[in-house]
Design a protein around this motif. Sequence first.
Motif, PDB file in Angstrom:
ATOM      1  N   ARG A  87     -44.585  50.806  17.469  1.00  0.00           N
ATOM      2  CA  ARG A  87     -44.774  51.141  18.875  1.00  0.00           C
ATOM      3  C   ARG A  87     -43.408  51.270  19.678  1.00  0.00           C
ATOM      4  O   ARG A  87     -43.462  51.525  20.909  1.00  0.00           O
ATOM      5  N   HIS A  88     -42.375  51.397  19.112  1.00  0.00           N
ATOM      6  CA  HIS A  88     -41.225  52.038  19.903  1.00  0.00           C
ATOM      7  C   HIS A  88     -41.111  53.502  19.700  1.00  0.00           C
ATOM      8  O   HIS A  88     -41.583  53.894  20.948  1.00  0.00           O
ATOM      9  N   ARG A  89     -40.967  54.145  18.854  1.00  0.00           N
ATOM     10  CA  ARG A  89     -40.964  55.707  18.977  1.00  0.00           C
ATOM     11  C   ARG A  89     -41.993  56.405  18.296  1.00  0.00           C
ATOM     12  O   ARG A  89     -41.998  57.553  18.110  1.00  0.00           O
ATOM     13  N   HIS A 109     -36.076  52.655  13.025  1.00  0.00           N
ATOM     14  CA  HIS A 109     -35.018  51.687  13.691  1.00  0.00           C
ATOM     15  C   HIS A 109     -35.141  50.362  13.468  1.00  0.00           C
ATOM     16  O   HIS A 109     -34.563  49.343  14.082  1.00  0.00           O
ATOM     17  N   ALA A 110     -35.871  49.968  12.317  1.00  0.00           N
ATOM     18  CA  ALA A 110     -36.363  48.661  11.911  1.00  0.00           C
ATOM     19  C   ALA A 110     -36.865  47.470  12.770  1.00  0.00           C
ATOM     20  O   ALA A 110     -36.532  46.260  12.769  1.00  0.00           O
ATOM     21  N   TRP A 111     -37.649  48.091  13.737  1.00  0.00           N
ATOM     22  CA  TRP A 111     -38.460  47.209  14.474  1.00  0.00           C
ATOM     23  C   TRP A 111     -39.468  46.507  13.524  1.00  0.00           C
ATOM     24  O   TRP A 111     -40.036  47.290  12.501  1.00  0.00           O
ATOM     25  N   GLY A 122     -37.064  42.330  19.573  1.00  0.00           N
ATOM     26  CA  GLY A 122     -36.506  43.622  19.214  1.00  0.00           C
ATOM     27  C   GLY A 122     -34.889  43.521  19.431  1.00  0.00           C
ATOM     28  O   GLY A 122     -34.407  43.052  20.288  1.00  0.00           O
ATOM     29  N   ARG A 123     -34.289  44.484  18.435  1.00  0.00           N
ATOM     30  CA  ARG A 123     -32.782  44.476  18.518  1.00  0.00           C
ATOM     31  C   ARG A 123     -32.324  45.412  19.846  1.00  0.00           C
ATOM     32  O   ARG A 123     -32.913  46.575  19.854  1.00  0.00           O
ATOM     33  N   ALA A 124     -31.200  44.818  20.388  1.00  0.00           N
ATOM     34  CA  ALA A 124     -30.937  45.628  21.266  1.00  0.00           C
ATOM     35  C   ALA A 124     -31.802  46.202  22.613  1.00  0.00           C
ATOM     36  O   ALA A 124     -31.596  47.271  23.329  1.00  0.00           O
ATOM     37  N   MET A 125     -32.814  45.295  22.849  1.00  0.00           N
ATOM     38  CA  MET A 125     -33.885  45.596  23.770  1.00  0.00           C
ATOM     39  C   MET A 125     -33.618  45.421  25.169  1.00  0.00           C
ATOM     40  O   MET A 125     -34.493  45.393  25.935  1.00  0.00           O
ATOM     41  N   GLY A 126     -32.504  44.403  25.240  1.00  0.00           N
ATOM     42  CA  GLY A 126     -32.295  43.957  26.488  1.00  0.00           C
ATOM     43  C   GLY A 126     -33.103  42.481  26.716  1.00  0.00           C
ATOM     44  O   GLY A 126     -33.976  42.274  25.973  1.00  0.00           O
ATOM     45  N   PHE A 129     -37.262  42.282  27.788  1.00  0.00           N
ATOM     46  CA  PHE A 129     -37.993  43.091  26.776  1.00  0.00           C
ATOM     47  C   PHE A 129     -38.850  41.743  26.045  1.00  0.00           C
ATOM     48  O   PHE A 129     -38.637  40.637  25.841  1.00  0.00           O
ATOM     49  N   TRP A 134     -45.882  44.598  22.457  1.00  0.00           N
ATOM     50  CA  TRP A 134     -45.290  45.536  21.462  1.00  0.00           C
ATOM     51  C   TRP A 134     -45.857  45.411  20.173  1.00  0.00           C
ATOM     52  O   TRP A 134     -45.251  45.899  19.036  1.00  0.00           O
TER      53      TRP A 134
END
Lengths: 410, 410, 410
Positions: A87-89, A109-111, A122-126, A129, A134
């Motif tokens: 669901r990321h890219r 990206h290891a989601w 999620g890593r580094a998703m703010g 998020f 997702w």
Amino acid sequence: MTGRPPELDALIAEYHPGLAMPRGFYTSQAIYDHDIVRVWNRNWLWAGHESQIPEAGDYVLLDYGSESIIIVRDRDGGVRAHLNICRHRGSRICTEAEGTARVFACPYHAWTFELTGELRAGRAMGPDFDPSRWGLFPVRVTLFQGLIFVCCDADTPALEPALAQLAPLTAPYGLDRLKVAHKASYPVPANWKLAVENYLECYHCGPAHQEYSRSHSLKSPKEMAELVGPLAARAAAAGLSSEMLDLTGAAAPTPFTGAYLRRYPLYPGYDTGSRDGAPLAPLLGDLKGYDGGATDMGIGPLNWFLVYSDHLVGYRFLPRDVQQTDIEVVWMVHADAEEGRDYDREALTWLWHVTSQDDERIIRHNQAGVNSAYFQPGPLSEMEGWVGDFYNFYLRMIGPDPEFRKAANG
Amino acid sequence: MTGRPPELDALIAEYHPGLAMPRGFYTSQAIYDHDIVRVWNRNWLWAGHESQIPEAGDYVLLDYGSESIIIVRDRDGGVRAHLNICRHRGSRICTEAEGTARVFACPYHAWTFELTGELRAGRAMGPDFDPSRWGLFPVRVTLFQGLIFVCCDADTPALEPALAQLAPLTAPYGLDRLKVAHKASYPVPANWKLAVENYLECYHCGPAHQEYSRSHSLKSPKEMAELVGPLAARAAAAGLSSEMLDLTGAAAPTPFTGAYLRRYPLYPGYDTGSRDGAPLAPLLGDLKGYDGGATDMGIGPLNWFLVYSDHLVGYRFLPRDVQQTDIEVVWMVHADAEEGRDYDREALTWLWHVTSQDDERIIRHNQAGVNSAYFQPGPLSEMEGWVGDFYNFYLRMIGPDPEFRKAANG
Amino acid sequence: MTGRPPELDALIAEYHPGLAMPRGFYTSQAIYDHDIVRVWNRNWLWAGHESQIPEAGDYVLLDYGSESIIIVRDRDGGVRAHLNICRHRGSRICTEAEGTARVFACPYHAWTFELTGELRAGRAMGPDFDPSRWGLFPVRVTLFQGLIFVCCDADTPALEPALAQLAPLTAPYGLDRLKVAHKASYPVPANWKLAVENYLECYHCGPAHQEYSRSHSLKSPKEMAELVGPLAARAAAAGLSSEMLDLTGAAAPTPFTGAYLRRYPLYPGYDTGSRDGAPLAPLLGDLKGYDGGATDMGIGPLNWFLVYSDHLVGYRFLPRDVQQTDIEVVWMVHADAEEGRDYDREALTWLWHVTSQDDERIIRHNQAGVNSAYFQPGPLSEMEGWVGDFYNFYLRMIGPDPEFRKAANG
């Protein structure tokens, strides 16, 4: 998601019942793309057998067109299916046809998703998020005596009503106690519909399938009629009903669902679909003996099985491109059978290996001829009734009627 | 030359900042064709290094999409570029990737062009033929410390303003005193934009690049912050500025131009991008020692370089078809370095060979997932800012605004 | 059957006489599809020689685009042609390039057709089935001194008026007493029109065909003029007329028909198209000796032959896809010649094997350059007049004028 091809209405109008379908259905990239969306993404597809994924995290993929579906055993022992899309890219998540996963970690990206499809944080998703938005897109699953069917579309009618009628007839075969003995793929440079049509008629069996025709009576309706009576008695002795179920065509609960089962005779001397007629593997399920018959079974409009007394052969015709299709054949035997001791893989697969090679050849030549600008659809024979039924199914699936699905469900 | 794809406006409208771009940008042949014309034919592209063409007549080709450009040393010592198309009936003129030519004689009918592109008198062309009208189409050239950039479009803004700011920062590396040590191409079945996006973020470095992640701090912003201070002192000692230049995004002089340079730390123990951290080749330029850093450098929106203390790695992502791209990697070392004596080619190329193989795999799986009709763009992470910048660049390039280029120049 | 491509009118308007044709004619799939229907399906195509099918049931196929034609010797000794499409569900019927058939039995469902194309009674087709309605689609046949030409279109003008003028000139060659010595196919990734254009001019012969240029004068118009006089005398002695026939361009009876024949000189020392100038095979037909000449012959706008004193070379440029063409070359010798005794196959085929390999290379590079968005058609030379004639032919064939064919016939 894909627009209606501009040539579609003219093609539909060009079709005459009783004849083959016009060329454009087999040559147009736009029609093919539309087929994936309207036929394949909206129908129940055979994805495998529960025995292939016994433990939590075990998974298999079902790939067709540009789609990929993960079928996985979850931690509660259930079977789930997800679209194989991060669901990321958008990367594919599982890149092997089968395997075992603790979680689904996207290789890009290891989601990381649970077996249930939920996204872990999620890593580094703010800070804003929300992982719950997702998760993997879910795919529907229907189980039938160990066989796994999946469907991408939430609105497609359920298979269960048809399966409920089928269940008592298949019970003696012990379909839930099978295991995969062999899988093979026969790529053919032809549209998927020509591969399906090939499967749906035995008008070609005499001319094209020498080996098959030695043992199977379907190629000759008259001979078969004489063999049906004796078969019924033997079937009863072996523990099989000779009752036929035909929930296809107008008898199907909906165009998307339905089922078919019929026991038909092999020629005298043949216990199963083997080279010499001799048994190939231990008897299936609760069968008490060989009755000299074979069972044609259909589940939904796109999934077919041939059940002998000692093995099952499953067929899929998976579209890869407008003129590229994989004929996939799966041989299954009793779960307790052991290769080498109870069955020989080469003997087991001989008949449908040579027959599929024949089919690859004739389907390829069919497509080559249909590609001609001069091709004109010819008349179907009396032995190609199911091909006509398939045209009806197909045309309803791609047809324009916006009320169609509602009516189908209603 | 290529019309605006009918689906383009709907696709642009579908895009949401902060998310990935919609599927159609990566699957449509018409969008791809339009990309070549609007993005590739209008931007400055890295074509090689002057050391590759030292003598008059030496040439290299730059091929992308259906285009081919000849970059040649002329008799006055200058570098010129021409489209690799005979003005007679269109044949490619140079058919090898590099070579030396006295003149450019078309292999078809022997129309012969000077290194400057002028056509010599045409054979059997009749009395009214004016050779001066039929010279090779010129391509613009910009040189920067030995690096060669070319651009097909006469209206694209000049690179020089950005390069003028970059020049003092790169001076210590002696980029004009490099030579090519190795070139490799990694074909990937994916749209060129997915390959670029992959290069522009290190969110994937931890999960996907085991070897890279051992030595390069970019995968972990927090760790990197701690290492930056010590690096600055070592860099100064080695003769390098730690100043950062960021003429990208809104800071770029124009969407077509810009530059970027940043020195960032390797992990302790690593002098360069080698397997064990040890040096790989003689120090570049005027460097006085290893500072344990590496430089990310971008020139224009499509050309990237990674400069270690002892070698440079250049990257290009050349489109071949809508879902076929060549990842091209070029390793350069000090012009005086001698293979075998001063560097080992296998050791030199190890890191970015294995890393590019990883990238090929993950970009391929990314495209496979994006091809699904069910793909929906997901949210970018905090570590994918440059991917978002790339989307902005791309959308401006393909956008409809007829005043766009004027404004960009104004 | 295929609609008019929307880009066609703009492309036609873009064409300027005296220049090459615009890019789109060589790159568009829609234009290619239209070419098959408008050019290939409506013109007379060289399909082989009667000696290839001496007995009843002997057949050869002619395949181009998506079409396949069966050319067969019938039981009355005549030559017939049929579309290679089963009238049932469209399978190819003959699947080998040549062979012998008692009847044509479709390999799919065994629909069986007489050599004349008539369908025998259909199996399981029901009582109302009328086999007479479902015979093979006929293709027209014209025979000329053993050469076989076929045409799919019933309205195309007959070849015979042009052939009647050609017949006396070719009589001495004994074309009816030939046999095939060798066939070769050179696939080239280029549009069929570029392959035809290559054949139609010898402006490229000097630069591109070293071997050919040693022996054939066509590459140099001035040298040839000096050699023509002496040739005429030698030709007469050998039993050949030096008369030229030019029913091409405006002199053609119709754009679809026409013929061309011209004897031209080889260089001194060359009796035939051999490596060393020495004879390669027994003299053809009624020839009394070698005259040191070669004959260019064209029959219809798409079929070309080169007739030496001791062998004939036939050329076809068969479209396979928009940028895929097979250069097919057929070498023929006197029917009585025996390989090993009277001719050596490698020596016989040497010249046009190396020349076709050259042509493959230069046509490929031509297409590569034409694919550039920057390609602009350049001026034709004085030696490319036939290329311009071909453009005229082609543009009339694909043109919009509905009255065109009527006028052509009128």
